[in-house]
Design an enzyme around this catalytic site. Structure first.
Site, PDB file in Angstrom:
ATOM      1  N   PRO A   9       0.798  -1.231   0.000  1.00  0.00           N
ATOM      2  CG  PRO A   9      -0.161  -1.143   2.100  1.00  0.00           C
ATOM      3  CD  PRO A   9       0.501  -2.083   1.146  1.00  0.00           C
ATOM      4  CG  ASN A  10      -0.244   4.395   1.178  1.00  0.00           C
ATOM      5  OD1 ASN A  10      -1.168   4.988   0.628  1.00  0.00           O
ATOM      6  ND2 ASN A  10      -0.354   3.853   2.382  1.00  0.00           N
ATOM      7  NE  ARG A  17       1.655  10.847  -0.510  1.00  0.00           N
ATOM      8  CZ  ARG A  17       1.506  10.131   0.607  1.00  0.00           C
ATOM      9  NH1 ARG A  17       1.446  10.722   1.777  1.00  0.00           N
ATOM     10  NH2 ARG A  17       1.427   8.814   0.574  1.00  0.00           N
ATOM     11  CE1 TYR A  22       9.001   5.082   2.959  1.00  0.00           C
ATOM     12  CE2 TYR A  22       7.710   7.102   3.152  1.00  0.00           C
ATOM     13  CZ  TYR A  22       8.049   5.838   3.620  1.00  0.00           C
ATOM     14  OH  TYR A  22       7.450   5.345   4.741  1.00  0.00           O
ATOM     15  CG  ASN A  74       8.410  -1.986   0.513  1.00  0.00           C
ATOM     16  OD1 ASN A  74       7.785  -2.135   1.569  1.00  0.00           O
ATOM     17  ND2 ASN A  74       9.076  -0.878   0.229  1.00  0.00           N
ATOM     18  CB  ALA A  77       1.488   0.148   6.460  1.00  0.00           C
ATOM     19  CD  GLU A  98      10.295  -7.703   5.898  1.00  0.00           C
ATOM     20  OE1 GLU A  98      10.390  -8.886   6.336  1.00  0.00           O
ATOM     21  OE2 GLU A  98      10.020  -6.739   6.625  1.00  0.00           O
ATOM     22  CG  HIS A 100      11.041  -2.479   4.930  1.00  0.00           C
ATOM     23  ND1 HIS A 100       9.690  -2.401   4.751  1.00  0.00           N
ATOM     24  CD2 HIS A 100      11.281  -3.658   5.533  1.00  0.00           C
ATOM     25  CE1 HIS A 100       9.130  -3.477   5.228  1.00  0.00           C
ATOM     26  NE2 HIS A 100      10.071  -4.271   5.716  1.00  0.00           N
ATOM     27  NE  ARG A 107      10.047   5.841   8.927  1.00  0.00           N
ATOM     28  CZ  ARG A 107       9.158   5.772   7.942  1.00  0.00           C
ATOM     29  NH1 ARG A 107       9.287   4.848   6.996  1.00  0.00           N
ATOM     30  NH2 ARG A 107       8.156   6.619   7.904  1.00  0.00           N
ATOM     31  NE  ARG A 111       6.899   4.164  10.080  1.00  0.00           N
ATOM     32  CZ  ARG A 111       5.808   4.284   9.320  1.00  0.00           C
ATOM     33  NH1 ARG A 111       5.445   3.316   8.529  1.00  0.00           N
ATOM     34  NH2 ARG A 111       5.085   5.402   9.333  1.00  0.00           N
TER      35      ARG A 111
HETATM   36  O1  CA2 Z   1      10.437   1.931   4.108  1.00  0.00           O
HETATM   37  C1  CA2 Z   1       9.613   1.256   3.474  1.00  0.00           C
HETATM   38  O2  CA2 Z   1       9.798   0.844   2.341  1.00  0.00           O
HETATM   39  C2  CA2 Z   1       8.238   0.965   4.111  1.00  0.00           C
HETATM   40  O3  CA2 Z   1       7.852  -0.368   3.763  1.00  0.00           O
HETATM   41  C3  CA2 Z   1       7.284   1.975   3.514  1.00  0.00           C
HETATM   42  C4  CA2 Z   1       5.890   1.917   4.133  1.00  0.00           C
HETATM   43  C5  CA2 Z   1       5.964   1.960   5.651  1.00  0.00           C
HETATM   44  O4  CA2 Z   1       4.664   1.779   6.193  1.00  0.00           O
HETATM   45  C6  CA2 Z   1       6.885   0.904   6.205  1.00  0.00           C
HETATM   46  O5  CA2 Z   1       6.943   1.051   7.603  1.00  0.00           O
HETATM   47  C7  CA2 Z   1       8.276   1.064   5.620  1.00  0.00           C
HETATM   48  C8  CA2 Z   1       5.072   3.129   3.698  1.00  0.00           C
HETATM   49  C9  CA2 Z   1       4.972   3.316   2.248  1.00  0.00           C
HETATM   50  C10 CA2 Z   1       4.399   4.681   2.019  1.00  0.00           C
HETATM   51  O6  CA2 Z   1       4.736   5.055   0.732  1.00  0.00           O
HETATM   52  C11 CA2 Z   1       4.891   6.373   0.501  1.00  0.00           C
HETATM   53  C12 CA2 Z   1       5.223   6.730  -0.768  1.00  0.00           C
HETATM   54  C13 CA2 Z   1       5.447   8.032  -1.072  1.00  0.00           C
HETATM   55  C14 CA2 Z   1       5.325   8.992  -0.105  1.00  0.00           C
HETATM   56  C15 CA2 Z   1       4.974   8.641   1.164  1.00  0.00           C
HETATM   57  C16 CA2 Z   1       4.753   7.324   1.465  1.00  0.00           C
END
Ligand code: CA2
Length: 146
Positions: A9-10, A17, A22, A74, A77, A98, A100, A107, A111
């Site tokens: 997700p996301n 963002r 990221y 990846n 969340a 896996e 990240h 963090r 997490r």
């Molecule tokens: O660090 C990572 O790759 C995470 O898997 C990213 C997840 C976060 O919930 C994990 O704890 C760590 C969040 C992805 C959110 O993606 C975004 C993309 C662009 C801007 C903001 C967030």
């Protein structure tokens, strides 16, 4: 295909963002790089992104029968919440890395637990989007030994 790359997700909004966490690379750029990296070693790479837990589980179930030999994921969340994705990996019995982008251990405390890490072959965390490249390098190395 040989390698399945899953993003949760996301991650479809990568590069738009929170670049301080990221970076500026988009998911499309990451996926294209991984496909090219695999092709350079004769491996077919498929990519999949979903914001929905059940769709990720369904894709993993399909991977059991479509020739997938290794998964890079990846889970976003879902890393920190999903017993269901963990169970799916156990069900399909496919090896996975896996990844990240951020260092989850540096963090928030929520997490710092993953439902997947202890059943993963390995974990890349905190190396930015280069973590995907390193994971693919490992997968290529591993599959070429088979
Ligand atoms: O660090 C990572 O790759 C995470 O898997 C990213 C997840 C976060 O919930 C994990 O704890 C760590 C969040 C992805 C959110 O993606 C975004 C993309 C662009 C801007 C903001 C967030």
């Amino acid at each position: 295909m040989d390698v399945l790359v899953i993003n949760g997700p996301n991650l479809n909004t990568l590069g738009t963002r929170e670049p301080e966490i990221y970076g500026f690379t988009t998911l499309a750029e990451i996926e294209a790089g991984l496909i090219a990296q695999g092709a350079g070693s004769g491996l077919a790479v498929d990519t999949f992104q979903s914001n929905h837990e059940g769709e990720i589980i369904d894709r993993l179930h399909a991977a059991r029968d479509d020739g997938t030999r290794f998964v890079i994921i990846n889970p976003g969340a879902f890393t920190h919440t999903s017993v269901a994705i963990r169970d799916a990996f156990a069900a399909v019995a496919l090896p996975f890395c896996e990844v990240h982008i951020s260092n989850v251990h540096a963090r928030e405390s929520f997490r710092q637990h993953s439902y997947l890490s202890d059943i993963a072959v390995g974990v890349m965390t905190g190396f930015g989007t280069y973590g995907y490249t390193m994971a693919m390098d490992f997968v290529i190395h591993t599959l070429q030994e088979d």
